[in-house]
Design an enzyme around this catalytic site. Structure first.
Site, PDB file in Angstrom:
ATOM      1  NE  ARG A  36      49.979   0.337 -38.467  1.00 26.80           N
ATOM      2  CZ  ARG A  36      49.176   1.381 -38.334  1.00 26.80           C
ATOM      3  NH1 ARG A  36      48.501   1.571 -37.224  1.00 26.80           N
ATOM      4  NH2 ARG A  36      49.069   2.265 -39.306  1.00 26.80           N
ATOM      5  NE  ARG A  40      55.042   1.859 -32.339  1.00 24.61           N
ATOM      6  CZ  ARG A  40      54.870   3.165 -32.569  1.00 24.61           C
ATOM      7  NH1 ARG A  40      55.646   4.044 -31.992  1.00 24.61           N
ATOM      8  NH2 ARG A  40      53.918   3.582 -33.378  1.00 24.61           N
ATOM      9  NE  ARG A  49      61.010  -1.858 -34.317  1.00 22.74           N
ATOM     10  CZ  ARG A  49      61.949  -0.934 -34.274  1.00 22.74           C
ATOM     11  NH1 ARG A  49      63.199  -1.259 -34.125  1.00 22.74           N
ATOM     12  NH2 ARG A  49      61.638   0.339 -34.365  1.00 22.74           N
ATOM     13  CG  ASP A  85      57.173   0.300 -43.346  1.00 25.63           C
ATOM     14  OD1 ASP A  85      57.196   1.103 -44.302  1.00 25.63           O
ATOM     15  OD2 ASP A  85      56.598   0.549 -42.274  1.00 25.63           O
ATOM     16  CE1 TYR A 163      53.818   7.623 -45.310  1.00 30.22           C
ATOM     17  CE2 TYR A 163      52.723   5.857 -46.521  1.00 30.22           C
ATOM     18  CZ  TYR A 163      52.928   6.566 -45.341  1.00 30.22           C
ATOM     19  OH  TYR A 163      52.237   6.221 -44.210  1.00 30.22           O
TER      20      TYR A 163
END
Length: 366
Positions: A36, A40, A49, A85, A163
């Site tokens: 990652r 962010r 973004r 992703d 998921y």
């Protein structure tokens, strides 16, 4: 044999330290990258973004390229990982996933009954469904101008399945595990379908320009040794084998592969023999213990606790030193034991990268 063919006229690679470490060759310094690393915690990431839906960003090769390059403009990392992703694979199977602010990825219609498997695409043309990822990889590989290698990735079948059934994140994975206990056959059908799609997807990433591949079994910790043996490991092994044989068939480079199964120390011995050049580790195992279990013919990657980056900078240096002494300088890639968190200070990420690079080279090779 590792050979490099540049069908798309890619720039010559200037820093191959990460690839050499992955293949078990000698390196002058310890290579480092962060899971990652495009994220962010970077103000420029948030800016890029800001106006975009998350999955719309994933589908824009131009934006993925920009986000992949951002951390490299700040830090002297030894590898880039394509911004994407793991849930693009369930999308390719026909499921709808949306990113809900404050909640994370959410499936509008998760799999509830065995019959729901019939709603999934049984044959997936990865170029048609995931071509945008391939375009992002090709564009990024050119834009990197050979600075560092580019890593492609996918989620592993069990993690994707969990998921798809849970409909999002879960602390117990109880719905997905219920399938394993109540519907073992249907579970295997789903896992097989996912393994086949993931294989084609990873091969497509190499054809597009990825120079290494990482498979994320992020939810391994929800399985015990027996269920991991039944429902995760066979597919992890199959993917490594199938990817390698398809790369050979298609005369594509045989790129190093990394398996990262979070919280699966009970399976480290098996993972070391699963067909991957590199085994990634989370922060809950001592380097020496991991090395003892995996043997000397595998490269290890990891495993600083991501929360260590909240420590003062000089403390980060000490923690990195201890970690590197535990792993030794060869057959090793420095990383965190999981991804960077959004509230981390970029300067502390810089301190981590710098600490790895400035660590004395004269530690005797293990």
């Amino acid at each position: 044999c590792f050979f490099v063919r540049s069908p798309k006229g890619f720039p010559k690679l200037k820093n191959d330290t990460f690839l050499r470490a992955a293949r078990g060759e000698e390196t002058e310094h310890t290579p480092v990258w962060c899971m990652r690393q495009a994220g962010r915690y970077l103000p420029e990431f948030r800016e890029t973004r800001a106006a975009q839906d998350f999955f719309a960003t994933c589908r824009s090769p131009k934006l993925c390229c920009e986000l992949t390059l951002q951390p490299l403009r700040r830090f002297p990392l030894d590898a880039a990982i394509i911004f994407s992703d793991i849930l693009v694979v369930p999308q390719a199977l026909g499921m709808e996933v949306v990113m809900v602010p404050g909640k994370g990825p959410t499936f509008t219609e998760p799999l509830k009954e065995v019959e729901d498997l019939l709603k999934l695409r049984q044959k997936v043309d990865v170029t048609a469904e995931l071509g945008y990822v391939f375009q992002a990889i090709t564009l990024t590989r050119h834009s990197l101008e050979g600075r560092v290698p580019l890593i492609g990735f996918s989620g592993a079948p069990w993690t994707l399945m969990s998921y798809m059934i849970e409909g999002g994140g879960s602390t117990t994975m109880a719905k997905a595990k219920r399938w394993l206990y109540r519907h073992p056959e249907a579970s295997h059908r789903l896992l097989r379908l996912l393994a086949d799609v993931v294989t084609d997807y990873l091969v497509g990433q190499v054809a597009a320009g990825a120079q290494a591949l990482q498979l994320f079994e992020s939810h391994a910790g929800h399985l015990g040794p027996e269920q991991f043996q039944d429902f995760a490991l066979p597919y992890i092994q199959d993917i490594a084998q199938a990817v390698k044989s398809k790369l050979k068939e298609e005369a594509l480079p045989l790129v190093p592969m990394i398996i990262f199964a979070k919280d699966a120390h009970y399976a480290l011995r098996d993972l070391a023999h699963a067909g991957y050049e590199v085994v990634g580790l989370d922060w809950t195992i001592r380097p020496q213990e991991a090395r003892a279990q995996t043997g000397k013919d595998i490269t290890l990657q990891g495993n600083l606790d991501p929360c260590a980056l909240y420590a003062p900078k000089e403390k980060i240096g000490e923690l990195v030193k201890k970690m590197l002494e535990g792993f030794g300088t060869q057959r090793y890639i420095a990383n965190l034991g999981h991804g960077l968190y959004p509230d981390m200070n970029p300067e502390h990420v810089g301190a981590f990268v710098e600490a790895v690079h400035t660590h004395p080279r004269h530690i005797k090779k293990h």
